[in-house]
Design an enzyme around this catalytic site. Structure first.
Site, PDB file in Angstrom:
ATOM      1  N   HIS A 134       0.999  -1.500   0.355  1.00 38.89           N
ATOM      2  CA  HIS A 134      -0.505   0.314   0.190  1.00 38.89           C
ATOM      3  C   HIS A 134       1.026   0.802   0.132  1.00 38.89           C
ATOM      4  O   HIS A 134       2.086   0.859   0.562  1.00 38.89           O
ATOM      5  CB  HIS A 134      -1.080   0.030   1.355  1.00 38.89           C
ATOM      6  CG  HIS A 134      -1.622   1.306   1.083  1.00 38.89           C
ATOM      7  ND1 HIS A 134      -2.623   1.405  -0.073  1.00 38.89           N
ATOM      8  CD2 HIS A 134      -2.442   2.044   2.132  1.00 38.89           C
ATOM      9  CE1 HIS A 134      -3.510   2.041   0.418  1.00 38.89           C
ATOM     10  NE2 HIS A 134      -3.085   2.711   1.567  1.00 38.89           N
TER      11      HIS A 134
ATOM     12  N   ASN B 257      -4.057   8.858   4.751  1.00 39.46           N
ATOM     13  CA  ASN B 257      -3.827   7.542   3.770  1.00 39.46           C
ATOM     14  C   ASN B 257      -4.935   7.822   3.204  1.00 39.46           C
ATOM     15  O   ASN B 257      -5.448   9.193   2.782  1.00 39.46           O
ATOM     16  CB  ASN B 257      -4.410   6.640   5.219  1.00 39.46           C
ATOM     17  CG  ASN B 257      -4.463   5.398   4.649  1.00 39.46           C
ATOM     18  OD1 ASN B 257      -4.010   4.722   2.797  1.00 39.46           O
ATOM     19  ND2 ASN B 257      -4.609   3.914   4.985  1.00 39.46           N
TER      20      ASN B 257
END
Length: 265
Positions: free
Chosen positions: A211, A232
């Site tokens: 990620h 994020n």
């Protein structure tokens, strides 16, 4: 004696029934908050069972957190009806570290790390985009080059070079964050599924990345110690208003300093 045993059994049954009702009520609240619907009763039952197992894990972890044995708190979020395997498959991405070398023009490796500020938060300077709200299921098979989309030459943003931070060097990464601005990184995010707040410090975190996120600063927490301030892309209802604080100066935990890059505009 038999009467005492019967009372104990009855109390246990009542407690079990109450716990089951509580968990079902929490699941219903979870569905409502995160707009969850399932294709049929069988699928809903399956998701309830997964939710219950995740809730047990969360509650057990948080007891340790309250006791001062953990540096971060877990919580229910939109991923709480997924197994860890589903989370990895549907939310995270298979990234190939070899791709990190594609398109790199220079390596950032300062000779000195003196006079760095003790903390940095680029949000205070208006240099940070808002936390994105996106579908939690990204396209599969993105390379590291494409995953770092903010600094990739193939995108519409015109840049003159892509700079990679010396791999695995957290001091160099701190220097880049302090002197250059927000830095794009790729990490092992398998533990993000349960994160709610605090400094994610998990020695079990691997060096395999799945990620990509952005470091907007760093600092030190009185409980969790040194941390990276990480933005994020899962919306403000995840983590600390869309952010996660990740362990800093702990042997490149979660590979946070392994694939760090920024654009030279």
């Amino acid at each position: 004696m038999k009467a005492v045993i019967l009372i104990i059994v009855l109390v246990a049954v009542v407690q079990a029934t109450s716990l089951k009702d509580i968990l079902k009520a929490e699941f219903n609240a979870f569905k409502l908050k995160h707009h969850k619907t399932y294709q049929d009763a069988s699928e809903e039952l399956k998701r309830l069972q997964i939710f219950v197992e995740n809730k047990k894990l969360i509650d057990t972890h948080n007891k340790r957190y309250v006791a001062g044995e953990e540096s971060y708190e877990m919580g229910v979020n939109k991923f709480s009806d997924m197994t860890p395997e589903e989370f990895k498959t549907l939310v995270l991405t298979n990234l190939n570290p070899a791709d990190s070398q594609e398109g790199i023009d220079y390596i950032y490796n300062p000779s000195s790390y003196v006079n760095l500020p003790s903390s940095v938060d680029w949000r205070d300077w208006g240099a940070v985009n808002p936390v994105k709200i996106k579908d939690p299921v990204p396209p599969v098979g993105l390379s590291l080059q494409l995953a770092h989309s903010k600094v990739t030459k193939q995108y519409w943003i015109k840049i003159s070079a892509v700079i990679q931070i010396a791999s695995g060097n957290e001091a160099a990464l701190a220097s880049a964050v302090a002197n250059k601005g927000p830095i794009s990184v790729c990490v092992d995010a398998s533990l993000f599924q349960y994160y709610q707040s605090g400094v994610l410090n998990e020695p079990s975190c691997s060096q395999s990345v799945d990620h990509c996120v952005v470091i907007d600063g760093y600092g030190t927490d009185s409980v969790g110690g040194d941390y990276w301030l990480v933005r994020n892309s899962w919306g403000e209802n995840w983590g600390e208003k869309g952010y996660i604080r990740m362990a800093r100066n702990r042997n490149n935990q979660c590979a946070i300093a392994s694939y760090a890059i920024y654009p030279l505009v």
